[in-house]
Design a protein around this motif. Structure first.
Motif, PDB file in Angstrom:
ATOM      1  N   LEU A 230      83.775 -44.338 -11.750  1.00 29.42           N
ATOM      2  CA  LEU A 230      83.400 -45.147 -12.911  1.00 29.42           C
ATOM      3  C   LEU A 230      82.050 -44.649 -13.395  1.00 29.42           C
ATOM      4  CD1 LEU A 230      84.757 -47.366 -10.632  1.00 29.42           C
ATOM      5  CD2 LEU A 230      84.793 -48.661 -12.768  1.00 29.42           C
ATOM      6  N   THR A 231      82.031 -44.131 -14.617  1.00 31.04           N
ATOM      7  CA  THR A 231      80.789 -43.595 -15.171  1.00 31.04           C
ATOM      8  C   THR A 231      80.918 -43.495 -16.682  1.00 31.04           C
ATOM      9  OG1 THR A 231      79.146 -41.823 -14.950  1.00 31.04           O
ATOM     10  CG2 THR A 231      81.461 -41.156 -14.956  1.00 31.04           C
ATOM     11  N   GLY A 232      79.865 -43.007 -17.321  1.00 35.47           N
ATOM     12  CA  GLY A 232      79.873 -42.931 -18.774  1.00 35.47           C
ATOM     13  C   GLY A 232      80.892 -41.939 -19.309  1.00 35.47           C
ATOM     14  N   GLU A 233      81.398 -42.230 -20.482  1.00 34.73           N
ATOM     15  CA  GLU A 233      82.386 -41.349 -21.117  1.00 34.73           C
ATOM     16  C   GLU A 233      81.825 -39.952 -21.330  1.00 34.73           C
ATOM     17  OE1 GLU A 233      85.787 -42.082 -24.459  1.00 34.73           O
ATOM     18  OE2 GLU A 233      83.735 -42.653 -25.009  1.00 34.73           O
ATOM     19  N   VAL A 234      80.518 -39.846 -21.468  1.00 32.21           N
ATOM     20  CA  VAL A 234      79.884 -38.542 -21.691  1.00 32.21           C
ATOM     21  C   VAL A 234      80.051 -37.614 -20.493  1.00 32.21           C
ATOM     22  CG1 VAL A 234      78.184 -39.488 -23.297  1.00 32.21           C
ATOM     23  CG2 VAL A 234      77.656 -39.409 -20.854  1.00 32.21           C
ATOM     24  N   GLN A 235      80.430 -38.158 -19.356  1.00 31.03           N
ATOM     25  CA  GLN A 235      80.592 -37.358 -18.142  1.00 31.03           C
ATOM     26  C   GLN A 235      82.022 -36.859 -17.949  1.00 31.03           C
ATOM     27  OE1 GLN A 235      77.865 -36.470 -16.771  1.00 31.03           O
ATOM     28  NE2 GLN A 235      76.941 -38.037 -15.483  1.00 31.03           N
ATOM     29  N   ALA A 236      82.902 -37.092 -18.913  1.00 32.95           N
ATOM     30  CA  ALA A 236      84.325 -36.787 -18.738  1.00 32.95           C
ATOM     31  C   ALA A 236      84.569 -35.315 -18.409  1.00 32.95           C
ATOM     32  CB  ALA A 236      85.105 -37.193 -19.982  1.00 32.95           C
ATOM     33  N   GLU A 237      84.019 -34.405 -19.187  1.00 33.13           N
ATOM     34  CA  GLU A 237      84.256 -32.979 -18.950  1.00 33.13           C
ATOM     35  C   GLU A 237      83.668 -32.532 -17.621  1.00 33.13           C
ATOM     36  OE1 GLU A 237      83.122 -30.395 -22.092  1.00 33.13           O
ATOM     37  OE2 GLU A 237      84.259 -31.483 -23.641  1.00 33.13           O
ATOM     38  N   ARG A 238      82.472 -33.016 -17.333  1.00 32.14           N
ATOM     39  CA  ARG A 238      81.814 -32.625 -16.087  1.00 32.14           C
ATOM     40  C   ARG A 238      82.589 -33.147 -14.875  1.00 32.14           C
ATOM     41  NH1 ARG A 238      76.818 -34.274 -17.350  1.00 32.14           N
ATOM     42  NH2 ARG A 238      76.561 -32.357 -18.537  1.00 32.14           N
ATOM     43  N   ALA A 239      83.094 -34.378 -14.979  1.00 35.70           N
ATOM     44  CA  ALA A 239      83.871 -34.946 -13.877  1.00 35.70           C
ATOM     45  C   ALA A 239      85.159 -34.158 -13.653  1.00 35.70           C
ATOM     46  CB  ALA A 239      84.192 -36.408 -14.174  1.00 35.70           C
ATOM     47  N   ALA A 240      85.776 -33.695 -14.722  1.00 34.70           N
ATOM     48  CA  ALA A 240      86.996 -32.892 -14.604  1.00 34.70           C
ATOM     49  C   ALA A 240      86.697 -31.553 -13.949  1.00 34.70           C
ATOM     50  CB  ALA A 240      87.614 -32.685 -15.979  1.00 34.70           C
ATOM     51  N   GLU A 241      85.570 -30.956 -14.311  1.00 45.53           N
ATOM     52  CA  GLU A 241      85.201 -29.653 -13.750  1.00 45.53           C
ATOM     53  C   GLU A 241      84.866 -29.764 -12.261  1.00 45.53           C
ATOM     54  OE1 GLU A 241      81.926 -28.428 -16.095  1.00 45.53           O
ATOM     55  OE2 GLU A 241      83.126 -28.028 -17.917  1.00 45.53           O
ATOM     56  N   LEU A 242      84.166 -30.817 -11.878  1.00 40.27           N
ATOM     57  CA  LEU A 242      83.686 -30.941 -10.505  1.00 40.27           C
ATOM     58  C   LEU A 242      84.791 -31.296  -9.517  1.00 40.27           C
ATOM     59  CD1 LEU A 242      80.321 -32.828 -11.149  1.00 40.27           C
ATOM     60  CD2 LEU A 242      80.577 -30.487 -10.316  1.00 40.27           C
ATOM     61  N   MET A 243      85.658 -32.248  -9.887  1.00 37.81           N
ATOM     62  CA  MET A 243      86.639 -32.736  -8.916  1.00 37.81           C
ATOM     63  C   MET A 243      88.012 -33.025  -9.512  1.00 37.81           C
ATOM     64  SD  MET A 243      84.501 -35.028  -6.174  1.00 37.81           S
ATOM     65  CE  MET A 243      85.519 -34.374  -4.852  1.00 37.81           C
ATOM     66  N   GLY A 244      88.276 -32.479 -10.694  1.00 40.33           N
ATOM     67  CA  GLY A 244      89.598 -32.652 -11.276  1.00 40.33           C
ATOM     68  C   GLY A 244      89.928 -34.062 -11.701  1.00 40.33           C
ATOM     69  N   PHE A 245      88.939 -34.811 -12.140  1.00 36.82           N
ATOM     70  CA  PHE A 245      89.174 -36.190 -12.570  1.00 36.82           C
ATOM     71  C   PHE A 245      89.821 -36.227 -13.951  1.00 36.82           C
ATOM     72  CE2 PHE A 245      85.803 -37.296  -9.440  1.00 36.82           C
ATOM     73  CZ  PHE A 245      86.468 -38.318  -8.785  1.00 36.82           C
ATOM     74  N   HIS A 246      90.690 -37.232 -14.140  1.00 38.95           N
ATOM     75  CA  HIS A 246      91.329 -37.488 -15.433  1.00 38.95           C
ATOM     76  C   HIS A 246      90.925 -38.880 -15.918  1.00 38.95           C
ATOM     77  CE1 HIS A 246      94.240 -34.059 -15.323  1.00 38.95           C
ATOM     78  NE2 HIS A 246      94.017 -34.176 -14.012  1.00 38.95           N
ATOM     79  N   THR A 247      90.855 -39.026 -17.233  1.00 38.84           N
ATOM     80  CA  THR A 247      90.456 -40.304 -17.827  1.00 38.84           C
ATOM     81  C   THR A 247      91.636 -41.263 -17.889  1.00 38.84           C
ATOM     82  OG1 THR A 247      88.885 -39.100 -19.223  1.00 38.84           O
ATOM     83  CG2 THR A 247      89.339 -41.387 -19.810  1.00 38.84           C
ATOM     84  N   CYS A 248      91.419 -42.497 -17.451  1.00 39.89           N
ATOM     85  CA  CYS A 248      92.447 -43.547 -17.516  1.00 39.89           C
ATOM     86  C   CYS A 248      92.276 -44.380 -18.778  1.00 39.89           C
ATOM     87  CB  CYS A 248      92.362 -44.451 -16.289  1.00 39.89           C
ATOM     88  SG  CYS A 248      92.765 -43.621 -14.737  1.00 39.89           S
ATOM     89  N   GLY A 249      93.362 -45.026 -19.180  1.00 39.92           N
ATOM     90  CA  GLY A 249      93.316 -45.844 -20.384  1.00 39.92           C
ATOM     91  C   GLY A 249      92.497 -47.108 -20.222  1.00 39.92           C
ATOM     92  N   PHE A 250      92.435 -47.635 -18.998  1.00 39.76           N
ATOM     93  CA  PHE A 250      91.662 -48.858 -18.758  1.00 39.76           C
ATOM     94  C   PHE A 250      90.174 -48.596 -18.967  1.00 39.76           C
ATOM     95  CE2 PHE A 250      89.132 -51.499 -15.853  1.00 39.76           C
ATOM     96  CZ  PHE A 250      89.460 -52.754 -16.343  1.00 39.76           C
ATOM     97  N   ARG A 251      89.521 -49.485 -19.690  1.00 41.73           N
ATOM     98  CA  ARG A 251      88.098 -49.319 -19.987  1.00 41.73           C
ATOM     99  C   ARG A 251      87.280 -50.373 -19.236  1.00 41.73           C
ATOM    100  NH1 ARG A 251      86.807 -46.168 -24.672  1.00 41.73           N
ATOM    101  NH2 ARG A 251      88.699 -45.225 -25.554  1.00 41.73           N
ATOM    102  N   PRO A 252      86.431 -49.936 -18.335  1.00 40.01           N
ATOM    103  CA  PRO A 252      85.593 -50.881 -17.585  1.00 40.01           C
ATOM    104  C   PRO A 252      84.549 -51.532 -18.492  1.00 40.01           C
ATOM    105  CG  PRO A 252      85.665 -48.696 -16.545  1.00 40.01           C
ATOM    106  CD  PRO A 252      86.213 -48.550 -17.912  1.00 40.01           C
TER     107      PRO A 252
END
Length: 242
Positions: free
Chosen positions: A193-215
């Protein structure tokens, strides 16, 4: 107290009411006091209409949390967010015989998780020592030293949820080092759970994908927060965004 002597017993006149006898009698209540007592006892025998309390929290209320400390970049999730993520974690727990959950810098989730599933084995890694009230399930954690943790925690968790305290590249990278330290194997379930601005970085670091649910948080934040996973949740959590 010693017993009275034989002579004292013989000389005592049973027809005389002595002061000690009066003191031993139970006090008499006034009619008003007696009526109040009867009313109180009647109330105690009535079935309670209050909601059931679990650990001091009613089933339909939010859990009690310590106050946010903004100096530590603390912003608690709102109830819907905390319960949604906690439910997802408990669903994932069903895939293991003895699941262990690590909550990195997300005390709100830990608290709701223990309320909904009190028997789940969960470890809270947190900088704020106020949460040491959780005893052995609390581990002090400073993201600046991502692997300065007890060795018994290494590769010991199948489910890990992380909420980096800051929206910086450095913070996210160090938290991912902690995730790697804790994860039992490459197939561990990871939630971020983190800011939307981290989406690309999170994908690069550990293969994270964005979910539709918004915290969301109890305090309204300017930054848009998102939930990321390294596994496909299907229809849960709003699924993966395309």
């Amino acid at each position: 107290m010693e017993s009275p002597t034989k002579s004292e017993s013989i000389c005592r006149d049973p027809t005389v009411v002595e002061e000690d006898d009066v003191d031993d009698d139970p006090p008499l209540l006034s009619s008003h006091a007696l009526a109040a007592l009867k009313e109180f006892l009647a109330e105690q025998t009535q079935p309670s209409t209050e909601p059931h309390l679990e650990n001091g929290v009613s089933e339909d209320s939010e859990v009690a949390l310590v106050a946010e400390d903004w100096r530590l970049s603390q912003f608690w999730y709102d109830r819907v967010t905390a319960e949604t993520v906690a439910d997802e974690v408990l669903t994932l727990c069903q895939n293991f015989d003895s699941p262990r959950v690590a909550c990195i810098a997300c005390p709100t989730l830990y608290t709701y998780l223990k309320k909904i599933g009190p028997n789940v084995s969960a470890q809270l890694l947190e900088y704020d020592k106020r949460f040491s009230q959780h005893g052995s399930e609390f581990t002090f954690y400073d993201y600046n030293e991502p692997e300065e943790l007890p060795m018994e925690l290494k590769h010991n968790f199948q489910i890990i949820v992380a909420d980096p305290p800051y929206l910086s590249k450095e913070c996210l990278e160090k938290v991912t080092h902690t995730i790697s330290f804790l994860a039992q194997h490459s197939e561990s379930y990871l939630l971020l759970l983190t800011g939307e601005v981290q989406a690309e970085r999170a994908a690069e670091l550990m293969g994270f994908h964005t979910c539709g649910f918004r915290p969301h948080h109890s305090s309204k934040l300017g930054n848009e927060f998102r939930l990321f996973t390294n596994y496909n949740p299907g229809t849960r959590l709003g699924g993966w965004e395309q």
